[in-house]
Design a protein around this motif. Structure first.
Motif: not given
Length: 300
Positions: A200, A205, A209, A213, A219, A224
């Protein structure tokens, strides 16, 4: 989810056809977008269909690495000449990981259970087994189903392996799967989840992400969701795996990324070269790593 999580299946609830176990509701499973996606991908997955097309004199027939390469990461740490009674592989695909472990690491087992949602990949695994005879003499049980509920007895598996699969599974389903793994794993058993969790904190990433979004209609919530090392530790504890197998480690992969290499399947200029050039310090590895692996430290 509650009903499903409380369900329990065995291979007696499946139908064996042409060497593959199928659930009795297979027609319904075939209607799901997830299965349709992986059946399509499975037809040409990483060029693995070549094994079905090449001539008998092709070098691929003699050297499996020309088809699969040699998997890296945690597999490099796997010990030589290990023997176990039973192996369960989640997302087994066409058999790349077990083929490598059998041929290069001389891993032996009495029973192998391979689960994958893609029927084309399982049929190719049968072909790969015929060509290279990995795990010779072992009982093979190939199961075409979603890996949320495992049709395997409690405390019956010595070694659970998975390679680059968990990041394709929604969070709630993944947590249920980890609980199922804990159920079937023998106390003191071994697990190897190679490159299984997206990081994360990885800048690539985070950027990806943000872009995903921007379009709420296309999506995919699976992509995500990423995890920190602490969150992975918590999932392993909550699932019961930590109790079954207390000696393990969660570590960043050796692939690093600050830029997405593709956006909507369009290559990002220079991103691959930039990412490959990264050589982070020890303090930055957990931030820049593309993902995490988790594995038993008592492999030997």
């Amino acid at each position: 989810m509650t009903q499903l999580a409380n369900a329990k299946f065995s291979l007696n609830d499946f139908e064996l056809q042409d060497g593959i176990y199928f659930p009795t509701d297979y027609e319904q499973l075939n209607k799901t977008k997830h299965k349709q996606k992986w059946d399509k991908i499975g037809k040409t997955y990483y060029g693995s269909q070549k094994i079905e097309q090449v001539a008998e004199t092709s070098p691929i027939k003699q050297d499996y690495t020309l088809l699969t390469g040699r998997p890296g990461g945690t597999w490099n740490k796997f010990p030589l000449n290990k023997s176990v009674d039973s192996i369960l592989e989640l997302g087994c695909g066409y058999g790349r990981a077990p083929l490598h472990l059998s041929k290069d690491k001389n891993l032996k087992c009495q029973k192998y259970y391979g689960i994958d949602i893609s029927e084309p990949l399982l049929r190719r695994l049968i072909k790969v087994k015929q060509e290279y005879d990995f795990f010779p003499g072992s009982e093979f049980n190939l199961i075409c189903t979603s890996a949320e509920i495992l049709p395997i007895e409690d405390n019956s598996i010595d070694l659970v392996i998975s390679n680059c699969v968990f990041m394709h599974i929604p969070d709630a389903q993944l947590r249920n799967l980890l609980t199922e793994i804990s159920r079937v794993l023998k106390p003191g058993g071994i697990f190897v989840f190679n490159h299984s969790f997206h990081n994360k904190f990885c800048p690539s990433h985070i950027i990806h992400n943000f872009i995903r979004k921007l379009n709420p209609f296309s999506r995919n919530p699976v992509y995500l969701k990423q995890y920190s090392a602490t969150e992975i530790e918590e999932m392993l504890a909550d699932s019961g795996i930590k109790t079954k197998c207390p000696q393990y480690t969660v570590e960043p992969t050796e692939e690093y990324a600050i830029l997405p290499e593709t956006i909507k399947a369009i290559p990002v200029p220079f991103a691959k070269a930039i990412n490959r050039s990264l050589k982070p310090s020890a303090a930055l590895k957990a931030t820049l790593a593309y993902g995490f692996s988790a594995y038993s430290t008592q492999l030997d």
